[in-house]
Motif scaffolding. Structure first.
Motif, PDB file in Angstrom:
ATOM      1  N   ALA A 170       0.835  -1.210   0.000  1.00  0.00           N
ATOM      2  CA  ALA A 170       0.000   0.000   0.000  1.00  0.00           C
ATOM      3  C   ALA A 170       0.865   1.254   0.000  1.00  0.00           C
ATOM      4  O   ALA A 170       0.552   2.244  -0.679  1.00  0.00           O
ATOM      5  CB  ALA A 170      -0.923  -0.006   1.219  1.00  0.00           C
ATOM      6  N   ALA A 171       1.968   1.223   0.752  1.00  0.00           N
ATOM      7  CA  ALA A 171       2.874   2.370   0.805  1.00  0.00           C
ATOM      8  C   ALA A 171       3.508   2.614  -0.564  1.00  0.00           C
ATOM      9  O   ALA A 171       3.654   3.759  -1.006  1.00  0.00           O
ATOM     10  CB  ALA A 171       3.945   2.151   1.860  1.00  0.00           C
ATOM     11  N   VAL A 172       3.894   1.538  -1.245  1.00  0.00           N
ATOM     12  CA  VAL A 172       4.479   1.665  -2.584  1.00  0.00           C
ATOM     13  C   VAL A 172       3.449   2.242  -3.552  1.00  0.00           C
ATOM     14  O   VAL A 172       3.761   3.141  -4.354  1.00  0.00           O
ATOM     15  CB  VAL A 172       4.996   0.298  -3.090  1.00  0.00           C
ATOM     16  N   GLU A 173       2.207   1.758  -3.499  1.00  0.00           N
ATOM     17  CA  GLU A 173       1.155   2.262  -4.380  1.00  0.00           C
ATOM     18  C   GLU A 173       0.900   3.745  -4.138  1.00  0.00           C
ATOM     19  O   GLU A 173       0.705   4.525  -5.086  1.00  0.00           O
ATOM     20  CB  GLU A 173      -0.138   1.469  -4.165  1.00  0.00           C
ATOM     21  N   PHE A 174       0.909   4.157  -2.875  1.00  0.00           N
ATOM     22  CA  PHE A 174       0.728   5.573  -2.532  1.00  0.00           C
ATOM     23  C   PHE A 174       1.845   6.409  -3.152  1.00  0.00           C
ATOM     24  O   PHE A 174       1.595   7.471  -3.745  1.00  0.00           O
ATOM     25  CB  PHE A 174       0.722   5.740  -1.011  1.00  0.00           C
ATOM     26  N   ALA A 175       3.090   5.934  -3.029  1.00  0.00           N
ATOM     27  CA  ALA A 175       4.233   6.665  -3.591  1.00  0.00           C
ATOM     28  C   ALA A 175       4.127   6.751  -5.112  1.00  0.00           C
ATOM     29  O   ALA A 175       4.404   7.811  -5.706  1.00  0.00           O
ATOM     30  CB  ALA A 175       5.536   5.976  -3.183  1.00  0.00           C
ATOM     31  N   GLU A 176       3.715   5.660  -5.734  1.00  0.00           N
ATOM     32  CA  GLU A 176       3.574   5.647  -7.196  1.00  0.00           C
ATOM     33  C   GLU A 176       2.514   6.647  -7.655  1.00  0.00           C
ATOM     34  O   GLU A 176       2.695   7.349  -8.668  1.00  0.00           O
ATOM     35  CB  GLU A 176       3.224   4.237  -7.670  1.00  0.00           C
ATOM     36  N   GLU A 177       1.403   6.714  -6.926  1.00  0.00           N
ATOM     37  CA  GLU A 177       0.342   7.661  -7.275  1.00  0.00           C
ATOM     38  C   GLU A 177       0.828   9.101  -7.159  1.00  0.00           C
ATOM     39  O   GLU A 177       0.525   9.954  -7.999  1.00  0.00           O
ATOM     40  CB  GLU A 177      -0.873   7.435  -6.369  1.00  0.00           C
ATOM     41  N   LYS A 178       1.598   9.380  -6.113  1.00  0.00           N
ATOM     42  CA  LYS A 178       2.133  10.733  -5.912  1.00  0.00           C
ATOM     43  C   LYS A 178       3.143  11.095  -7.003  1.00  0.00           C
ATOM     44  O   LYS A 178       3.190  12.244  -7.467  1.00  0.00           O
ATOM     45  CB  LYS A 178       2.790  10.837  -4.536  1.00  0.00           C
ATOM     46  N   LEU A 179       3.952  10.138  -7.414  1.00  0.00           N
ATOM     47  CA  LEU A 179       4.920  10.387  -8.483  1.00  0.00           C
ATOM     48  C   LEU A 179       4.207  10.704  -9.802  1.00  0.00           C
ATOM     49  O   LEU A 179       4.626  11.595 -10.547  1.00  0.00           O
ATOM     50  CB  LEU A 179       5.830   9.169  -8.664  1.00  0.00           C
ATOM     51  N   LYS A 180       3.112   9.992 -10.077  1.00  0.00           N
ATOM     52  CA  LYS A 180       2.342  10.240 -11.304  1.00  0.00           C
ATOM     53  C   LYS A 180       1.723  11.634 -11.313  1.00  0.00           C
ATOM     54  O   LYS A 180       1.530  12.241 -12.370  1.00  0.00           O
ATOM     55  CB  LYS A 180       1.248   9.184 -11.458  1.00  0.00           C
ATOM     56  N   SER A 181       1.415  12.140 -10.114  1.00  0.00           N
ATOM     57  CA  SER A 181       0.812  13.474 -10.016  1.00  0.00           C
ATOM     58  C   SER A 181       1.866  14.588 -10.020  1.00  0.00           C
ATOM     59  O   SER A 181       1.529  15.763  -9.879  1.00  0.00           O
ATOM     60  CB  SER A 181      -0.055  13.575  -8.756  1.00  0.00           C
ATOM     61  N   GLY A 182       3.143  14.199 -10.124  1.00  0.00           N
ATOM     62  CA  GLY A 182       4.202  15.198 -10.266  1.00  0.00           C
ATOM     63  C   GLY A 182       5.069  15.443  -9.051  1.00  0.00           C
ATOM     64  O   GLY A 182       5.943  16.312  -9.077  1.00  0.00           O
ATOM     65  N   GLU A 183       4.855  14.677  -7.957  1.00  0.00           N
ATOM     66  CA  GLU A 183       5.673  14.900  -6.764  1.00  0.00           C
ATOM     67  C   GLU A 183       7.113  14.455  -7.005  1.00  0.00           C
ATOM     68  O   GLU A 183       7.378  13.468  -7.682  1.00  0.00           O
ATOM     69  CB  GLU A 183       5.085  14.142  -5.571  1.00  0.00           C
ATOM     70  N   LYS A 184       8.059  15.237  -6.472  1.00  0.00           N
ATOM     71  CA  LYS A 184       9.473  14.965  -6.661  1.00  0.00           C
ATOM     72  C   LYS A 184       9.987  13.987  -5.602  1.00  0.00           C
ATOM     73  O   LYS A 184       9.642  14.092  -4.428  1.00  0.00           O
ATOM     74  CB  LYS A 184      10.290  16.260  -6.587  1.00  0.00           C
ATOM     75  N   SER A 185      10.833  13.069  -6.052  1.00  0.00           N
ATOM     76  CA  SER A 185      11.404  12.076  -5.130  1.00  0.00           C
ATOM     77  C   SER A 185      12.525  11.332  -5.836  1.00  0.00           C
ATOM     78  O   SER A 185      12.505  11.179  -7.068  1.00  0.00           O
ATOM     79  CB  SER A 185      10.332  11.082  -4.686  1.00  0.00           C
ATOM     80  N   ILE A 186      13.488  10.849  -5.060  1.00  0.00           N
ATOM     81  CA  ILE A 186      14.539  10.030  -5.646  1.00  0.00           C
ATOM     82  C   ILE A 186      13.977   8.692  -6.129  1.00  0.00           C
ATOM     83  O   ILE A 186      14.623   7.980  -6.903  1.00  0.00           O
ATOM     84  CB  ILE A 186      15.686   9.773  -4.638  1.00  0.00           C
ATOM     85  N   LEU A 187      12.752   8.383  -5.710  1.00  0.00           N
ATOM     86  CA  LEU A 187      12.106   7.147  -6.140  1.00  0.00           C
ATOM     87  C   LEU A 187      11.671   7.207  -7.603  1.00  0.00           C
ATOM     88  O   LEU A 187      11.402   6.167  -8.210  1.00  0.00           O
ATOM     89  CB  LEU A 187      10.875   6.858  -5.276  1.00  0.00           C
ATOM     90  N   ALA A 188      11.597   8.398  -8.169  1.00  0.00           N
ATOM     91  CA  ALA A 188      11.068   8.582  -9.522  1.00  0.00           C
ATOM     92  C   ALA A 188      11.798   7.734 -10.552  1.00  0.00           C
ATOM     93  O   ALA A 188      11.197   7.239 -11.510  1.00  0.00           O
ATOM     94  CB  ALA A 188      11.128  10.054  -9.909  1.00  0.00           C
ATOM     95  N   HIS A 189      13.081   7.534 -10.379  1.00  0.00           N
ATOM     96  CA  HIS A 189      13.878   6.781 -11.355  1.00  0.00           C
ATOM     97  C   HIS A 189      14.286   5.412 -10.830  1.00  0.00           C
ATOM     98  O   HIS A 189      15.143   4.748 -11.417  1.00  0.00           O
ATOM     99  CB  HIS A 189      15.126   7.586 -11.729  1.00  0.00           C
ATOM    100  N   GLN A 190      13.654   4.991  -9.733  1.00  0.00           N
ATOM    101  CA  GLN A 190      14.054   3.728  -9.120  1.00  0.00           C
ATOM    102  C   GLN A 190      12.960   2.673  -9.103  1.00  0.00           C
ATOM    103  O   GLN A 190      13.237   1.481  -9.252  1.00  0.00           O
ATOM    104  CB  GLN A 190      14.528   3.974  -7.682  1.00  0.00           C
ATOM    105  N   LEU A 191      11.709   3.087  -8.908  1.00  0.00           N
ATOM    106  CA  LEU A 191      10.624   2.113  -8.817  1.00  0.00           C
ATOM    107  C   LEU A 191      10.428   1.413 -10.156  1.00  0.00           C
ATOM    108  O   LEU A 191      10.455   2.033 -11.213  1.00  0.00           O
ATOM    109  CB  LEU A 191       9.316   2.793  -8.387  1.00  0.00           C
ATOM    110  N   THR A 192      10.231   0.098 -10.101  1.00  0.00           N
ATOM    111  CA  THR A 192      10.065  -0.703 -11.308  1.00  0.00           C
ATOM    112  C   THR A 192       8.799  -1.549 -11.171  1.00  0.00           C
ATOM    113  O   THR A 192       8.020  -1.383 -10.232  1.00  0.00           O
ATOM    114  CB  THR A 192      11.271  -1.644 -11.503  1.00  0.00           C
TER     115      THR A 192
END
Length: 305
Positions: A170-192
């Motif tokens: 659930a935490a990963v899904e939340f982060a993915e949703e935030k990244l899609k909406s434009g939030e900045k994070s070092i996760l942007a180029h790491q999640l697969t």
């Protein structure tokens, strides 16, 4: 045995939604271990397997795979047939609880709850120094307590389960949703697309100070605390131990867990329960899997004598 002689831990990320591939990965891991050690097969007590699902440790089946032709349903039988070595099966959260009871933070506690924070949220229950399984063996389905207001469908097919907001998934899904909406994070180029690997990345990023990773885990921590408050009211344990993969993020989760307990739990009851983080890192399940081999082998030895 010196460090140079120790057998390395072999790690393979398994997607349980692909049972045949999962089974093949398990077989290959066992083969690699046996080949690495040049073992005399007759000196091996057994093979211990722990996995999520509706595990029947007596029959050696996993009821989460209802098609009885699937390798994972009869995994104990199939592994024994393949290697001709006694094989023992246990639910992953129960195995972690056994490890914590013998070697971890539950060692000196007769009444404890061990929470397995992973792709779901499992629970091992120790009552009077014994693992409590319930009437049909499935006690501890913490993930499926209906505490969520989310409309997301749980892996069990129901809605409202704690798992959809409190798990690492659930935490990963939340982060993915935030990244899609434009939030900045070092996760942007790491999640697969590798879901198990993503939870590790999320934890590591949170410990390195990434704000999105911290907020994602904090959100899960609050819901986890809400579930823990329910457990405290029902079972009144002496100790609750956060274990499993997610325990690595204990410093991120604990403040939110405590906030939820303060909000939802009767103080007089909550004050009697200590909440702590496992010191077994991510090896509790591995140790627990070895423990069940020893435990069941000794039981069999005693019964035959």
């Amino acid at each position: 045995m010196s460090n140079e002689e120790q057998i390395p831990i072999l790690t393979t990320e398994n997607n349980l939604n692909n049972p045949d591939l999962t089974f093949q990965n398990i077989v290959e891991s066992i083969e690699k271990t046996l080949n690495h050690g040049n073992y005399n097969q007759h000196n091996i007590l057994g093979i211990g397997i722990s996995m999520p699902g509706f595990v029947d440790n007596i029959l050696g089946t996993n009821g989460s795979y209802a098609d009885k032709n699937e390798n994972l349903f009869h995994i104990k039988r199939n592994i024994e047939h393949k290697f001709q070595i006694p094989t023992f099966l246990e639910n992953d959260s129960s195995a972690i609880a056994i490890a914590e009871q013998y070697f971890g933070k539950a060692k000196d506690t007769s009444h404890s709850l061990i929470i397995n924070i992973g792709w779901g949220v499992g629970l091992g229950i120790i009552v009077d120094n014994k693992l409590f399984r319930g009437y049909s063996g499935y006690a501890g389905e913490f993930s499926h307590i209906p505490l969520s207001d989310s409309n997301k469908l749980c892996s069990c097919g129901k809605r409202g389960c704690l798992e959809v907001e409190a798990s690492l998934s659930a935490a990963v899904e939340f982060a993915e949703e935030k990244l899609k909406s434009g939030e900045k994070s070092i996760l942007a180029h790491q999640l697969t697309n590798d879901k198990p690997g993503n939870s590790h990345l999320l934890i590591q990023s949170s410990l390195e100070g990434d704000q999105l990773a911290i907020s994602a885990l904090a959100k899960s921590g609050y819901m986890l605390g809400k579930g823990i408050a329910t457990l405290i009211h029902i079972l009144n344990p002496e100790k609750i131990i956060l274990s499993g993969r997610g325990a690595q993020a204990g410093s991120i989760l604990m403040p939110q867990i405590q906030t939820a307990i303060n909000e939802f739990c009767i103080p007089k009851i909550a004050q009697k329960t200590a909440i702590t983080i496992s010191n077994m890192t991510d090896r509790a399940q591995l140790i627990g899997s070895a423990c069940i081999v020893l435990e069941y082998s000794l039981e069999k030895l005693v019964s035959t004598n």
